[in-house]
Design an enzyme around this catalytic site. Structure first.
Site, PDB file in Angstrom:
ATOM      1  N   GLU A 191      31.002  45.651  48.098  1.00 59.67           N
ATOM      2  CA  GLU A 191      31.460  46.345  46.896  1.00 59.67           C
ATOM      3  C   GLU A 191      31.010  47.800  46.738  1.00 59.67           C
ATOM      4  O   GLU A 191      30.322  48.153  45.773  1.00 59.67           O
ATOM      5  CB  GLU A 191      31.084  45.531  45.653  1.00 59.67           C
ATOM      6  CG  GLU A 191      31.802  44.194  45.631  1.00 59.67           C
ATOM      7  CD  GLU A 191      31.683  43.439  44.322  1.00 59.67           C
ATOM      8  OE1 GLU A 191      30.815  43.793  43.489  1.00 59.67           O
ATOM      9  OE2 GLU A 191      32.467  42.483  44.134  1.00 59.67           O
ATOM     10  N   GLU A 221      35.471  37.607  48.183  1.00 61.49           N
ATOM     11  CA  GLU A 221      34.915  37.146  46.908  1.00 61.49           C
ATOM     12  C   GLU A 221      36.051  36.890  45.943  1.00 61.49           C
ATOM     13  O   GLU A 221      36.903  37.761  45.718  1.00 61.49           O
ATOM     14  CB  GLU A 221      33.950  38.161  46.280  1.00 61.49           C
ATOM     15  CG  GLU A 221      32.544  38.127  46.807  1.00 61.49           C
ATOM     16  CD  GLU A 221      31.586  38.974  45.960  1.00 61.49           C
ATOM     17  OE1 GLU A 221      31.813  39.100  44.734  1.00 61.49           O
ATOM     18  OE2 GLU A 221      30.624  39.510  46.530  1.00 61.49           O
TER      19      GLU A 221
END
Length: 418
Positions: free
Chosen positions: A239, A350
């Protein structure tokens, strides 16, 4: 279809001519405990994903597949799209799995990782057999749920014992390697994921914080360690956010080159974009264009896979129990089109939601779409299991009783493969 108009359309179908109630496209039409409509709107057919969930798939024909009910195998039907824009596939995505978290505990979004807060999912971590049994969980997911991949998040600071640019710490890497080897022993693919948000203690890699050389040093060592393991997958970074995407792409290029030059010449490497890897922003924020330029040393893009995330709650944060979207129209459909046009593939590493009905509906729809578009989507990895306990809002950690494990409702309904 927009959920706000679905009830109105359903009511209209009931009132008009006394018609039998019909479920809207992408709506639930069956499954254990389902008491709603079982007939689908014209142009769609009811597709059974598993014993707990069936949905109305547009433009569908049926094929036979095998699913796992609570008490044993059975034969059901699964619908496959025949639309030219979403090529049909009977096998679904290649990879399905769950994140096995714990070595990343203590990491925050500014790239600070407090190593004392690491909570490894290793049953015998301290020799007392009282830590979460991540390897046992993976064994269950493989044997009972047909899963084939696990993502193993870890903090950069933990691996080098807080020595930026230093060597892998022998104690830390030996502990983390226990989890990796446990994963490999099951025949699964194992993603080594550096969970630092493109940062170290607040500084952005290659953009005023750690140098690219310090970051590539980490990856050169990891690649050298696992160069002979074809099922180790290198997840460059978790991320990235608020980065200059072109500068970040240059950093990613250096990492790819370092991994390949360290002897890991053919393994999968996943390339993460900006904006928390959002699948919905991957094209619009420039990540797709910038990362498309990243290549192997020979100029090819073989096994360089775009790495995206997407949650299903109201703000895409993965912090709410309820889900509000299946992400098809807003993320995965436009991304699938772009991937086909550019002959590339992506993996969703994810995704998650609460163990509630809204998430079972939306997640199963999302997974079904990925399965229908497996030419461009390699797979999905749910978030998360490992050291998460039952109080975590997005827990996918199975509970154990003796030698048996029980899945959460979201895993058993949507993520499990058999």
């Amino acid at each position: 279809m927009n959920k706000s108009v679905a009830p109105l359309l359903l009511a209209a179908s009931i009132l008009y001519g006394g018609a039998v109630a019909q479920q809207t496209v992408w709506g639930q039409c069956g499954g254990i405990g389902w008491s709603g409509p079982t007939n689908c709107a014209p142009g769609s057919a009811c597709s059974t994903l598993n014993p707990y969930y069936a949905q109305c798939i547009p433009g569908a024909t049926t094929i036979t597949t095998s699913t796992r009910p609570p008490s044993g195998p059975t034969t059901t039907t699964r619908a496959t799209s025949t639309s030219s824009s979403t090529p049909p596939t009977s096998s679904g995505v290649r990879f399905a799995g769950v994140n096995i978290a714990g070595f990343d505990f203590g990491c925050t979004t500014d790239g600070t990782c407090v190593t004392s807060k690491v909570y490894p999912p290793l049953k015998n971590f301290t020799g007392s057999n009282n830590y979460p049994d991540g390897i046992g969980q993976m064994q269950h997911f493989v044997n009972e749920d047909g899963m084939t991949i696990f993502r193993l998040p870890v903090g950069w600071q933990y691996l080098v014992n807080n020595n930026l640019g230093g060597n892998l710490d022998s104690t830390s890497i030996s502990k983390y390697d226990q989890l990796v080897q446990g994963c490999l022993s099951l025949g699964a693919y194992c993603i080594v994921d550096i969970h630092n948000y493109a940062r170290w203690n607040g500084g952005i890699i290659g953009q005023g914080g750690p140098t690219n050389a310090q970051f590539t040093s980490l990856w050169s060592q990891l690649a050298s360690k696992y160069a002979s393991q074809s099922r180790v997958w290198f997840g460059i970074m978790n991320e990235p956010h608020d980065v200059n995407i072109n500068t970040w792409a240059a950093t990613v290029q250096e990492v790819v080159t370092a991994i390949r030059n360290a002897g890991a010449t053919s393994q999968f490497i996943s390339l993460p974009g900006n904006d928390w890897q959002s699948a919905g922003a991957f094209i619009s924020d420039g990540s797709a264009a910038a990362l498309s330029q990243v290549t192997n040393p020979d100029g090819s893009t073989t096994n360089l896979i775009f790495d995206v995330h997407k949650y299903l709650d109201s703000d895409n944060s993965g912090t709410h129990a309820e889900c509000t979207t299946n992400n098809i129209d807003g993320a995965f459909s436009p991304l699938a089109t772009w991937l086909r046009q550019n002959n590339r593939q992506a993996i969703l590493t994810e995704t998650g939601g609460g163990n509630v009905q809204s998430c079972i509906q939306d997640m199963c729809q999302q997974i079904q779409y990925l399965n229908q578009n497996s030419d461009v989507y390699l797979g999905y990895v749910g978030w998360g299991a490992g050291s998460f306990d039952s109080t975590y809002v997005l827990t996918e950690t199975p509970t154990s009783s003796g030698n048996s494990w029980t899945d959460t409702s979201l895993v058993s309904s949507c993520l499990a493969r058999k």
